[in-house]
Design a protein around this motif. Sequence first.
Motif, PDB file in Angstrom:
ATOM      1  N   LEU A 261      39.009  47.983  39.648  1.00  0.00           N
ATOM      2  CA  LEU A 261      37.645  47.340  39.624  1.00  0.00           C
ATOM      3  C   LEU A 261      37.413  47.205  38.078  1.00  0.00           C
ATOM      4  O   LEU A 261      36.718  46.220  37.719  1.00  0.00           O
ATOM      5  CB  LEU A 261      36.769  48.281  40.338  1.00  0.00           C
ATOM      6  N   ARG A 262      37.883  48.176  37.438  1.00  0.00           N
ATOM      7  CA  ARG A 262      37.221  48.226  35.830  1.00  0.00           C
ATOM      8  C   ARG A 262      38.134  47.039  35.352  1.00  0.00           C
ATOM      9  O   ARG A 262      37.440  46.495  34.311  1.00  0.00           O
ATOM     10  CB  ARG A 262      37.610  49.371  35.324  1.00  0.00           C
ATOM     11  N   GLY A 263      39.150  46.721  35.595  1.00  0.00           N
ATOM     12  CA  GLY A 263      40.013  45.655  35.126  1.00  0.00           C
ATOM     13  C   GLY A 263      39.393  44.459  35.281  1.00  0.00           C
ATOM     14  O   GLY A 263      39.297  43.538  34.570  1.00  0.00           O
ATOM     15  N   LEU A 264      38.940  44.279  36.609  1.00  0.00           N
ATOM     16  CA  LEU A 264      38.254  42.968  36.995  1.00  0.00           C
ATOM     17  C   LEU A 264      36.896  42.816  36.381  1.00  0.00           C
ATOM     18  O   LEU A 264      36.740  41.606  35.770  1.00  0.00           O
ATOM     19  CB  LEU A 264      37.952  43.087  38.617  1.00  0.00           C
ATOM     20  N   VAL A 265      36.257  43.738  35.884  1.00  0.00           N
ATOM     21  CA  VAL A 265      34.857  43.848  35.403  1.00  0.00           C
ATOM     22  C   VAL A 265      35.211  43.479  33.765  1.00  0.00           C
ATOM     23  O   VAL A 265      34.600  42.437  33.319  1.00  0.00           O
ATOM     24  CB  VAL A 265      34.149  45.141  35.554  1.00  0.00           C
ATOM     25  N   ASN A 266      36.278  43.970  33.187  1.00  0.00           N
ATOM     26  CA  ASN A 266      36.897  43.861  32.032  1.00  0.00           C
ATOM     27  C   ASN A 266      37.256  42.238  31.852  1.00  0.00           C
ATOM     28  O   ASN A 266      37.057  41.736  30.527  1.00  0.00           O
ATOM     29  CB  ASN A 266      37.707  44.654  31.423  1.00  0.00           C
ATOM     30  N   LEU A 267      37.692  41.846  32.708  1.00  0.00           N
ATOM     31  CA  LEU A 267      38.335  40.473  32.510  1.00  0.00           C
ATOM     32  C   LEU A 267      37.329  39.478  32.531  1.00  0.00           C
ATOM     33  O   LEU A 267      37.413  38.268  31.621  1.00  0.00           O
ATOM     34  CB  LEU A 267      39.186  39.901  33.921  1.00  0.00           C
ATOM     35  N   TYR A 268      35.791  39.639  33.015  1.00  0.00           N
ATOM     36  CA  TYR A 268      34.994  38.693  32.564  1.00  0.00           C
ATOM     37  C   TYR A 268      33.970  39.208  31.770  1.00  0.00           C
ATOM     38  O   TYR A 268      32.781  38.694  31.611  1.00  0.00           O
ATOM     39  CB  TYR A 268      34.033  38.571  34.108  1.00  0.00           C
ATOM     40  N   LYS A 269      34.411  40.170  30.663  1.00  0.00           N
ATOM     41  CA  LYS A 269      33.431  40.243  29.539  1.00  0.00           C
ATOM     42  C   LYS A 269      33.761  39.302  28.457  1.00  0.00           C
ATOM     43  O   LYS A 269      34.355  39.638  27.613  1.00  0.00           O
ATOM     44  CB  LYS A 269      33.985  41.731  29.214  1.00  0.00           C
ATOM     45  N   LEU A 270      33.119  38.334  28.701  1.00  0.00           N
ATOM     46  CA  LEU A 270      33.239  37.147  28.016  1.00  0.00           C
ATOM     47  C   LEU A 270      31.970  36.627  27.717  1.00  0.00           C
ATOM     48  O   LEU A 270      30.805  36.769  28.241  1.00  0.00           O
ATOM     49  CB  LEU A 270      33.909  35.963  28.697  1.00  0.00           C
ATOM     50  N   PRO A 271      31.716  35.890  26.428  1.00  0.00           N
ATOM     51  CA  PRO A 271      30.494  35.193  26.137  1.00  0.00           C
ATOM     52  C   PRO A 271      30.039  34.163  26.994  1.00  0.00           C
ATOM     53  O   PRO A 271      30.898  33.591  27.442  1.00  0.00           O
ATOM     54  CB  PRO A 271      30.736  34.866  24.561  1.00  0.00           C
TER      55      PRO A 271
END
Length: 612
Positions: free
Chosen positions: A148-158
């Motif tokens: 879940l953390r990996g999925l969240v980090n995937l979309y830490k985009l501007p």
Amino acid sequence: MYLYFRVLEVLTACDRTYVLRSWGETSSECLFLFSLTKEKRVVMNSGGHQHLVSCLETLQKALKVSSLPAMTDRLESIARQNGLGSHLSANGTECYITSDMFYVEVQLDPTGLLCDVKVAHHGENPVSCPELVQHLREKNFDEFSKHLRGLVNLYKLPGDNKLKTKMYLALQSLELDLSKMAGMYWQATNANPLDKILHGSVGYLTPRSGGLLMNLKYYVSPYDLFEDGSGAPVILHENNVPRSLGMNVSVTIEGTMAMYKLPIAPLIMGSHPVDSKGTPSFSSITSANSVDLPACFFLKFPRPIPVSRAFIQKLQGCTGIPLFDTPPTFVPLYELITQFELSKEADPVPLNHNMHFYAALPGQQHCYFLNKDAPLPDGRSLQGTLISKIAFQHPGRVPLILSLIRHQVAYNTLIGSCVKRTVLKEDSPGILQFEVCPLSDSCFSVSFQHPVNDSLVCVVMDVQDSTHVNCKLYKGLSDALICTDDFIAKVVQRCMSIPVTMRAIRRKAETIQADTPALSLIAETVEDMVKKNLPPASSPGYGMTTGTNPLSGTTTPTNTFPGGPITTLFNMSISMKERHDSVGSHGEDFSKVSQNPILTSLLQITGNVGSA
């Protein structure tokens, strides 16, 4: 605050060595208190509420999940810990963990047993994820939370959701191209998993799954192919290539300050490679298949790796993109390699090494001094820095990037083979001294006392690429011959270890010491022939050419054998017993190092060369 202290009371009761009330009563009361917090029946300050939630989550981790309510409660708790929303279906058998860009659907039966886990990204249909299914079936909630953390980090985009969707499409197109490149390499070469790792255009590719990014495994050393503890060989096949094995990079997209034109559709044309190496044909970048984005593709390392200043220049020339936003700080490369190697070991105690390291080998004890400040031809010492990720825009850059990384990692592996936490007394009798000096960003020397004479001898190792190491032995004209350059190259490329190679050279010299007068006669003959400018073709074991001794400046008979590929080690299929038997008279030495089975295995392999 009553509720907070009541929970602490329950937790304290659970932690006692004797039980005041039954576990059923305790867990029921805690779950009741937890339901009160969810329904917000009790008002408390934010700090107290956070303490309460933390206590309840700690307690909940200790509870056995054996029912539908327990499973859904745990899933909702994990979602909350990762900043995600959650809700249940009307019948309570589907738990949805949600964000703006993706959701995870967990399907359960009425008893709480897992049926399936699906992941849906923005605008896509949900797809079953076998890894998440396995983690939840095994009640491995920590690994599920990592996904879940990996999925969240995937979309830490501007940008907004629309812009993030474009960036996700760009990543998808890159992944499709890399997967096709991996398939084309196999189609052209029929490579096994090890060949894919060492030579594949994109290494050994593992697709993105759940919250784990696409992984490219690009290098393994001989040490990696023995299991820790037992020393048993790791047998690689398509269904057994551990993610943690060897050296890896993950493929992702991240926001940047600059704008880059990235493809949002696959670029590879056709399904067949254009040559025997699996090289694909790419379509041109156009406005129809690409878009300008405040983001770039990245290959990310699990932890930063040491690289030389020259490597950085080569890499930036390959990608056209700076590796660093601000100029990095350069320090001696050998110092970085030392820190990198020591950090691999579990022992957290700092080692006061002063660049001196020891190796306890069968029948030998070595001390290695890594001369990090030795000047190169330009007068400067070999400098380096750490890199954590590499930016690129086009999938066709990945093979070139991996080739450069493999070269650097092969060099690091050889230097790092000297770096151990072994502790020996410096004045131990019979300890052999070695000095390792950089000569360039890909070449170094190992100096030591001649095993027969009292003079200084030097072995120069030049890492041509990740699979070829050229080796030259430099000695005085009157010194006894030790071994051929070809012998050294074979040992190096089978073990990728300086200590093991130095031991092999020493043992090889010991086998010829009994014939020292004959060797002296040969050496004198060679020296006389050199003075008369005659070709010393009769000298045993050498295709004689001349080279300059970097230590003394004298002209010395050397060899120019390029050495065979490192894969000769990996393709060996002989059993451990056959390896042991092939060592011959030195077999008794291996029983002395049974406490280090990996070293034993490497020495047994190199023994095949030593007995040749």
